[in-house]
Design a protein around this motif. Sequence first.
Motif, PDB file in Angstrom:
ATOM      1  N   ILE A 217      -5.865 -37.778 -20.573  1.00 57.06           N
ATOM      2  CA  ILE A 217      -6.734 -38.644 -21.370  1.00 57.06           C
ATOM      3  C   ILE A 217      -7.502 -39.638 -20.512  1.00 57.06           C
ATOM      4  O   ILE A 217      -8.497 -40.208 -20.952  1.00 57.06           O
ATOM      5  CB  ILE A 217      -5.960 -39.374 -22.485  1.00 57.06           C
ATOM      6  N   CYS A 218      -7.054 -39.824 -19.277  1.00 61.12           N
ATOM      7  CA  CYS A 218      -7.809 -40.687 -18.356  1.00 61.12           C
ATOM      8  C   CYS A 218      -9.232 -40.175 -18.174  1.00 61.12           C
ATOM      9  O   CYS A 218     -10.176 -40.965 -18.049  1.00 61.12           O
ATOM     10  CB  CYS A 218      -7.094 -40.763 -17.011  1.00 61.12           C
ATOM     11  N   VAL A 219      -9.397 -38.848 -18.170  1.00 64.21           N
ATOM     12  CA  VAL A 219     -10.705 -38.260 -17.862  1.00 64.21           C
ATOM     13  C   VAL A 219     -11.721 -38.605 -18.943  1.00 64.21           C
ATOM     14  O   VAL A 219     -12.818 -39.098 -18.654  1.00 64.21           O
ATOM     15  CB  VAL A 219     -10.583 -36.738 -17.683  1.00 64.21           C
ATOM     16  N   TRP A 220     -11.376 -38.345 -20.221  1.00 60.45           N
ATOM     17  CA  TRP A 220     -12.363 -38.635 -21.266  1.00 60.45           C
ATOM     18  C   TRP A 220     -12.585 -40.128 -21.392  1.00 60.45           C
ATOM     19  O   TRP A 220     -13.713 -40.575 -21.652  1.00 60.45           O
ATOM     20  CB  TRP A 220     -11.953 -37.999 -22.592  1.00 60.45           C
ATOM     21  N   GLN A 221     -11.527 -40.929 -21.193  1.00 61.43           N
ATOM     22  CA  GLN A 221     -11.693 -42.387 -21.266  1.00 61.43           C
ATOM     23  C   GLN A 221     -12.641 -42.891 -20.186  1.00 61.43           C
ATOM     24  O   GLN A 221     -13.417 -43.823 -20.418  1.00 61.43           O
ATOM     25  CB  GLN A 221     -10.333 -43.068 -21.135  1.00 61.43           C
ATOM     26  N   MET A 222     -12.589 -42.310 -19.019  1.00 58.53           N
ATOM     27  CA  MET A 222     -13.458 -42.730 -17.920  1.00 58.53           C
ATOM     28  C   MET A 222     -14.901 -42.285 -18.106  1.00 58.53           C
ATOM     29  O   MET A 222     -15.841 -43.043 -17.852  1.00 58.53           O
ATOM     30  CB  MET A 222     -12.934 -42.181 -16.586  1.00 58.53           C
ATOM     31  N   LEU A 223     -15.098 -41.043 -18.571  1.00 56.98           N
ATOM     32  CA  LEU A 223     -16.408 -40.413 -18.425  1.00 56.98           C
ATOM     33  C   LEU A 223     -17.225 -40.261 -19.705  1.00 56.98           C
ATOM     34  O   LEU A 223     -18.452 -40.144 -19.643  1.00 56.98           O
ATOM     35  CB  LEU A 223     -16.232 -39.023 -17.791  1.00 56.98           C
ATOM     36  N   SER A 224     -16.581 -40.238 -20.883  1.00 64.96           N
ATOM     37  CA  SER A 224     -17.321 -39.875 -22.103  1.00 64.96           C
ATOM     38  C   SER A 224     -18.460 -40.824 -22.427  1.00 64.96           C
ATOM     39  O   SER A 224     -19.550 -40.391 -22.821  1.00 64.96           O
ATOM     40  CB  SER A 224     -16.362 -39.818 -23.293  1.00 64.96           C
ATOM     41  N   ALA A 225     -18.217 -42.127 -22.297  1.00 65.20           N
ATOM     42  CA  ALA A 225     -19.258 -43.091 -22.648  1.00 65.20           C
ATOM     43  C   ALA A 225     -20.516 -42.896 -21.807  1.00 65.20           C
ATOM     44  O   ALA A 225     -21.630 -43.197 -22.250  1.00 65.20           O
ATOM     45  CB  ALA A 225     -18.737 -44.517 -22.480  1.00 65.20           C
ATOM     46  N   LEU A 226     -20.344 -42.368 -20.587  1.00 62.57           N
ATOM     47  CA  LEU A 226     -21.475 -42.198 -19.677  1.00 62.57           C
ATOM     48  C   LEU A 226     -22.409 -41.074 -20.108  1.00 62.57           C
ATOM     49  O   LEU A 226     -23.505 -40.950 -19.572  1.00 62.57           O
ATOM     50  CB  LEU A 226     -20.961 -41.916 -18.257  1.00 62.57           C
ATOM     51  N   LEU A 227     -21.982 -40.255 -21.071  1.00 69.24           N
ATOM     52  CA  LEU A 227     -22.839 -39.186 -21.583  1.00 69.24           C
ATOM     53  C   LEU A 227     -23.792 -39.666 -22.652  1.00 69.24           C
ATOM     54  O   LEU A 227     -24.727 -38.932 -23.026  1.00 69.24           O
ATOM     55  CB  LEU A 227     -21.969 -38.052 -22.151  1.00 69.24           C
ATOM     56  N   VAL A 228     -23.580 -40.883 -23.174  1.00 72.96           N
ATOM     57  CA  VAL A 228     -24.400 -41.375 -24.288  1.00 72.96           C
ATOM     58  C   VAL A 228     -24.980 -42.760 -24.017  1.00 72.96           C
ATOM     59  O   VAL A 228     -25.522 -43.400 -24.917  1.00 72.96           O
ATOM     60  CB  VAL A 228     -23.585 -41.400 -25.600  1.00 72.96           C
ATOM     61  N   GLY A 229     -24.874 -43.238 -22.793  1.00 74.77           N
ATOM     62  CA  GLY A 229     -25.399 -44.560 -22.476  1.00 74.77           C
ATOM     63  C   GLY A 229     -24.474 -45.693 -22.838  1.00 74.77           C
ATOM     64  O   GLY A 229     -24.873 -46.864 -22.844  1.00 74.77           O
ATOM     65  N   GLY A 230     -23.212 -45.368 -23.157  1.00 75.25           N
ATOM     66  CA  GLY A 230     -22.228 -46.391 -23.495  1.00 75.25           C
ATOM     67  C   GLY A 230     -21.580 -46.997 -22.269  1.00 75.25           C
ATOM     68  O   GLY A 230     -22.038 -46.824 -21.137  1.00 75.25           O
ATOM     69  N   ARG A 231     -20.456 -47.695 -22.495  1.00 78.40           N
ATOM     70  CA  ARG A 231     -19.827 -48.479 -21.428  1.00 78.40           C
ATOM     71  C   ARG A 231     -18.338 -48.145 -21.351  1.00 78.40           C
ATOM     72  O   ARG A 231     -17.621 -48.130 -22.349  1.00 78.40           O
ATOM     73  CB  ARG A 231     -20.020 -49.971 -21.732  1.00 78.40           C
ATOM     74  N   THR A 232     -17.874 -47.857 -20.139  1.00 81.10           N
ATOM     75  CA  THR A 232     -16.458 -47.665 -19.867  1.00 81.10           C
ATOM     76  C   THR A 232     -15.851 -49.013 -19.506  1.00 81.10           C
ATOM     77  O   THR A 232     -16.320 -49.678 -18.579  1.00 81.10           O
ATOM     78  CB  THR A 232     -16.248 -46.679 -18.709  1.00 81.10           C
ATOM     79  N   VAL A 233     -14.811 -49.426 -20.243  1.00 81.15           N
ATOM     80  CA  VAL A 233     -14.151 -50.710 -20.005  1.00 81.15           C
ATOM     81  C   VAL A 233     -12.764 -50.418 -19.432  1.00 81.15           C
ATOM     82  O   VAL A 233     -11.837 -50.064 -20.168  1.00 81.15           O
ATOM     83  CB  VAL A 233     -14.039 -51.540 -21.297  1.00 81.15           C
ATOM     84  N   VAL A 234     -12.628 -50.526 -18.119  1.00 80.40           N
ATOM     85  CA  VAL A 234     -11.356 -50.235 -17.465  1.00 80.40           C
ATOM     86  C   VAL A 234     -10.454 -51.463 -17.585  1.00 80.40           C
ATOM     87  O   VAL A 234     -10.796 -52.548 -17.112  1.00 80.40           O
ATOM     88  CB  VAL A 234     -11.561 -49.864 -15.983  1.00 80.40           C
ATOM     89  N   LEU A 235      -9.301 -51.276 -18.236  1.00 80.87           N
ATOM     90  CA  LEU A 235      -8.342 -52.354 -18.420  1.00 80.87           C
ATOM     91  C   LEU A 235      -7.133 -52.090 -17.536  1.00 80.87           C
ATOM     92  O   LEU A 235      -6.401 -51.116 -17.759  1.00 80.87           O
ATOM     93  CB  LEU A 235      -7.924 -52.451 -19.887  1.00 80.87           C
ATOM     94  N   PRO A 236      -6.891 -52.910 -16.513  1.00 78.68           N
ATOM     95  CA  PRO A 236      -5.789 -52.676 -15.571  1.00 78.68           C
ATOM     96  C   PRO A 236      -4.431 -52.676 -16.270  1.00 78.68           C
ATOM     97  O   PRO A 236      -4.288 -53.129 -17.417  1.00 78.68           O
ATOM     98  CB  PRO A 236      -5.909 -53.846 -14.589  1.00 78.68           C
ATOM     99  N   ASP A 237      -3.417 -52.175 -15.566  1.00 78.74           N
ATOM    100  CA  ASP A 237      -2.075 -52.057 -16.142  1.00 78.74           C
ATOM    101  C   ASP A 237      -1.546 -53.393 -16.644  1.00 78.74           C
ATOM    102  O   ASP A 237      -0.835 -53.437 -17.660  1.00 78.74           O
ATOM    103  CB  ASP A 237      -1.103 -51.496 -15.100  1.00 78.74           C
ATOM    104  N   THR A 238      -1.862 -54.467 -15.952  1.00 75.66           N
ATOM    105  CA  THR A 238      -1.349 -55.780 -16.362  1.00 75.66           C
ATOM    106  C   THR A 238      -1.834 -56.172 -17.747  1.00 75.66           C
ATOM    107  O   THR A 238      -1.193 -56.964 -18.442  1.00 75.66           O
ATOM    108  CB  THR A 238      -1.771 -56.863 -15.360  1.00 75.66           C
ATOM    109  N   ILE A 239      -2.960 -55.597 -18.157  1.00 77.55           N
ATOM    110  CA  ILE A 239      -3.501 -55.828 -19.498  1.00 77.55           C
ATOM    111  C   ILE A 239      -3.118 -54.694 -20.446  1.00 77.55           C
ATOM    112  O   ILE A 239      -2.673 -54.920 -21.569  1.00 77.55           O
ATOM    113  CB  ILE A 239      -5.029 -55.983 -19.445  1.00 77.55           C
TER     114      ILE A 239
END
Length: 402
Positions: A217-239
């Motif tokens: 699931i890391c893959v779609w979370q990282m890349l899907s938004a980039l196919l539609v002009g959206g934004r990937t929000v990476v939240l580190p483990d501490t969060i």
Amino acid sequence: RTLQLETWNASAHDFPLEHDFAALFAQQVARDPSRIAASCGDASLSYGELDARAARVAKVLLDAGAGRDVLVTLVSERNLSLLTMMVAVLKAGAAFLPLDVKHPPERLREIVEMSGSPLLLVAEDCAAQAQALAGHLDLATIVLEQHWCAGAVPAGLPGAAPGDLAYVIFTSGSTGKPKGAMVEQLGMLNHMFGKIVTMNINAQDGLAQTASAAFDICVWQMLSALLVGGRTVVLPDTIAYDPSRLLEAVEAEGVTLLQTVPSMMRSLLDGGSEGRTLARLRYLIPTGEALGSKLSQDWFTRFPAIPLMNVYGPAECSDDVTWHAINARPDAHSAIPIGRPTPNNRIYILDRAMQPVPIGVKGEICVGGLGVGRGYLNSPQQTAAAFVDHPLGGAGRLYRTG
């Protein structure tokens, strides 16, 4: 019975699957290179910045021998470096093997050795882990930060064909022995577009990236938004693993889609949700565990306007193969299903003779369609056991989930 199967499996959708990820991402870059593509804490990258950095690294990878079906191992924390690595590898027309650098060194060595990957793409802050891997296995190492801002942006990168390998995810399976599930560009993109269409993901969305790099699931979370002009929000483990901080970040970062396991859903509800509206959250996406009706009821009691999208799928089939939308508080004793097939996939419940069982009779979930992956890396025997010829005369192979 056959007619019923055809009705339930009517999942055909027309997606632009003749293109590869790199070409589709390039379309979004051209539309608005200044738009924010991804953020992680105080750091962010625009579409243009991400494209340029990834292109420079892709050229270095190509010069080092990357290309069609060549597997590049990624060694990075979950951050913008990992995202840049993924895009760079796909621009080079190669495939990536993402590692969770928090896993024990022995497991990482075992995975890389089993994969046969000839290249390590490494973030500077993970140099120690990479050195241990490279020294043990005599691998070529490329340090991301030494190349992503150096020199002109190359043009004419090869990209990939639909049947080319996109990534490999090692899953322990039921035996505990790692198995490398191979996913091609076609399956990866079909899965992403399925989610995009089903949940209307668009340029206004912020998709939370919370999953370990070792999970599909890391893959779609990282890349899907980039196919539609959206934004990937990476939240580190501490969060990501702290319910209170996760809810705070979802509100502060304008997250609109959040995926989590049901046990974390319970923690979110019990760990500080009072007073929070999550006003911009459009979907919560439970995965990885059975979703109970009581938990679903509690969610809608607390957040009545935020629907759930219950999903299920194995890494061997490009991630999710079924989903079920829950738009209102369910009944107290109703079972929560895993739903119907995702776009361009088909689901069969078969007996030991690989024939369909009657409605209501238990059987094995078998998956057909575009999501079915290539098999297990360097393991033809395990591939032959799990990926079988279609017993019902359909196109392609079936994956036996067990």
